[in-house]
Scaffold this active site. Structure first.
Site, PDB file in Angstrom:
ATOM      1  N   LYS A  39       0.965  -1.266  -0.049  1.00 49.32           N
ATOM      2  CA  LYS A  39       0.222  -0.029   0.116  1.00 49.32           C
ATOM      3  C   LYS A  39       0.689   1.271  -0.175  1.00 49.32           C
ATOM      4  CE  LYS A  39      -3.792   1.771   2.778  1.00 49.32           C
ATOM      5  NZ  LYS A  39      -4.582   1.597   4.159  1.00 49.32           N
ATOM      6  N   SER A  77      -9.578   1.373   3.013  1.00 49.37           N
ATOM      7  CA  SER A  77      -8.642   2.449   2.163  1.00 49.37           C
ATOM      8  C   SER A  77      -7.516   1.422   1.243  1.00 49.37           C
ATOM      9  CB  SER A  77      -8.007   3.394   2.755  1.00 49.37           C
ATOM     10  OG  SER A  77      -7.205   2.801   4.063  1.00 49.37           O
ATOM     11  N   SER A  90      -9.813  -0.806   7.223  1.00 49.85           N
ATOM     12  CA  SER A  90      -9.316  -0.712   5.975  1.00 49.85           C
ATOM     13  C   SER A  90      -8.414  -1.817   5.350  1.00 49.85           C
ATOM     14  CB  SER A  90      -8.321   0.382   5.651  1.00 49.85           C
ATOM     15  OG  SER A  90      -9.022   1.797   5.558  1.00 49.85           O
TER      16      SER A  90
HETATM   17  N1  GLN Z   1     -12.962   4.121   6.437  1.00 50.40           N
HETATM   18  C1  GLN Z   1     -12.250   4.444   7.705  1.00 50.40           C
HETATM   19  C2  GLN Z   1     -11.709   5.882   7.504  1.00 50.40           C
HETATM   20  O1  GLN Z   1     -12.068   6.520   6.571  1.00 50.40           O
HETATM   21  C3  GLN Z   1     -11.311   3.617   8.013  1.00 50.40           C
HETATM   22  C4  GLN Z   1      -9.916   3.862   7.204  1.00 50.40           C
HETATM   23  C5  GLN Z   1      -9.009   2.895   7.728  1.00 50.40           C
HETATM   24  O2  GLN Z   1      -8.948   1.973   8.341  1.00 50.40           O
HETATM   25  N2  GLN Z   1      -7.535   3.447   7.252  1.00 50.40           N
HETATM   26  O3  GLN Z   1     -11.305   6.505   8.201  1.00 50.40           O
END
Ligand code: GLN
Length: 496
Positions: free
Chosen positions: A80, A155, A179
């Site tokens: 990532k 994400s 994420s």
């Molecule tokens: N969807 C959540 C956010 O937008 C979690 C994102 C994540 O785990 N990096 O913060």
């Protein structure tokens, strides 16, 4: 259809490479050519590291010739793009870091390379990991390999799409509120978030430091376990890394759930799931029972406050962490007459709307006069949520629940930020409590009017540091049900 070498599991690839039936260089070339054939249709990668991957592969082949035993020999990994890899562009999916070159390598990535893995490329993600669909990336669109008209989740959506489309055997993601687990559910993968502090965050560009955790996205539980075993453990470079022995997990996978008590959460709202998903989860719980587990009802009364709590704590931490991107030290700079306007212009041009929204919310929640009312109160609720889990785990060994409230959705379906925030309803409580949790494929659902079946993920979570039990149990479930194998991804391009 017979499997091509790159469609094999990471465990199988490493075994073949170690036995010298295929070289790391050959696996790497096959992966790069597959990426060349299909990634234009998927968009998993922001940077393909062809030269670096070839160099690493040559080194792995040489180390094997010298008699080294490498657990991930020749396994192509997708990283990532919020994790540093020396000399590679590391963008966080943001314009502000679009051309930033990392000067060092994240510990987790370095440990995998040391175990023989080949870094194939850096994958797309929501900007600074803020989002649940990859749509907040400023640098490109990533499509779901099981239905290209839908998002791959987020994400860590680039890593999940890459692994689902055989553009890597393992993906590294980061999970702050879901994420890794949500994109795993959307892409028919196993996505594993270890206990907070188990895997070093050194070299992971911080979003919310008290929640961020690196973990694997993989096509099997065994692959997730192998990856975890290779990267977990104390790192003096991360002040929140835990100095406590790591129990190897890949060698301890279970075949039955006999003697385990699995908690089903009474308070989770399942109305949003709809009939189809509800039935899939009920069947999954019954399958756990068939494998020998005893199902017990548990209650997490404060978990319903997870989303509002998270959306104060995570933005508060991000508003502080992202202050370092000011046009002086990293990445983009928009010149101006004085330094103050240079900061303003750089940040205005460099950050996208979701990142700005979070910086504003976080700055507000931390400001004097509001700190006690918002930030401090959120921290207190976080403690209550962690205590709820402690009480629940006094009566069960693992907790089972959905990984997400829906299957992969169409692009722009959740353009209202609040509906996107609700995507993490089931994953945020474990993140706030720092617990290990994973998503494992548990079935397929064909949404109304859709022709393509979409994967569904079951979330299992465990007490702090119980990774061995968690992965072990997930393996027993996967082995018995084999849901992941029921359908294949669709490609517009050519299969390698
Ligand atoms: N969807 C959540 C956010 O937008 C979690 C994102 C994540 O785990 N990096 O913060």
């Amino acid at each position: 259809m017979s499997e091509t070498p790159i469609e094999r599991s990471a465990a199988a690839i490493a075994a073949e490479v170690r036995a010298r039936r295929i070289s790391a260089a050959e696996i790497t070339e096959a992966t790069l050519s597959h990426i060349g054939a299909i990634d234009a249709a998927i968009g998993a990668y922001l940077t393909v590291l062809s030269d670096e991957a070839r160099r690493c592969a040559a080194r792995v082949d040489e180390r094997l010739r010298n008699g080294e035993d490498l657990s991930l020999a020749g396994v192509p990994i997708a990283v990532k793009d919020n994790m540093c890899l020396e000399r590679s562009r590391t963008t966080c999916g943001s314009k502000i870091l679009e051309r930033w070159i990392a000067p060092y390598t994240a510990t987790a990535v370095a440990r995998l390379i040391d175990a023989g893995a080949i870094p194939i490329g850096k994958t797309n993600c929501d900007e600074f990991a803020m989002g649940s669909s990859c749509e907040n990336s400023a640098l490109g669109v990533t499509r779901n390999p099981y239905d290209p008209s839908r998002v791959p989740g987020g994400s860590s959506g680039g890593s999940s799409a890459a692994v689902a489309a055989y553009e890597a055997a393992i993906g590294l993601g980061s999970d702050t509120g879901g994420s890794i687990r949500e994109p795993a559910a959307f892409c028919n993968l196993v996505g594993f978030k270890p206990t907070y502090g188990r895997v070093s965050r050194y070299g992971l560009i911080a979003f919310a430091s008290s929640l961020d955790q690196i973990g694997p996205l993989a096509r099997t539980v065994q692959d997730a376990a192998l990856t975890y075993d290779a990267m977990a453990g104390f790192d003096p470079m991360d002040a929140t890394s835990i100095d406590r022995p790591v129990e190897p997990t890949a060698a301890a996978l279970l075949e039955s759930l006999q003697g385990l008590r699995i908690g089903i959460v009474r308070d989770f709202d399942t109305k949003a799931l709809g009939e189809d998903l509800d039935a899939i989860y009920l069947r999954a719980y019954r399958d756990l029972q068939k494998l020998g587990a005893e199902l017990v009802e548990v209650t997490l009364p404060t978990a319903e406050y997870g989303v509002p709590t998270y959306y104060l704590i995570a933005p508060a931490e991000c508003s502080s962490n992202l202050a370092r991107f000011d046009g002086v030290r990293y990445g983009l700079r928009i010149e101006a007459d004085d330094v103050r306007s240079m900061y303003d212009k750089t940040r205005a041009a460099g950050f996208g709307p979701e990142v700005k929204r979070r910086i504003l919310i976080g700055t507000y929640a931390l400001s004097s006069g509001y700190y006690d009312a918002y930030y401090l109160r959120a921290q207190k609720v976080r403690t209550l949520i962690a205590r709820d889990f402690e009480r629940a785990f006094a009566t069960c060994d693992l907790i089972a629940c959905p990984a997400a409230s829906c299957t992969a959705f169409e692009f722009a379906a959740k353009s209202d930020p609040y509906s996107m925030y609700l995507m993490d309803y089931y994953t945020i409580p474990m993140s706030l409590a720092g617990l290990p949790a994973l998503s494992v494929p548990c079935g397929w659902s064909t949404p109304d009017g859709g022709a393509l079946p979409l994967p569904v993920g079951l979330q299992l979570s465990a007490p702090l540091f119980a990774e061995k039990l968690l992965l072990g149990a997930a393996h027993a479930y996967e082995r018995e049900t084999r849901h992941a194998l029921a359908h294949r991804p669709v490609f517009e391009g050519v299969r390698a």
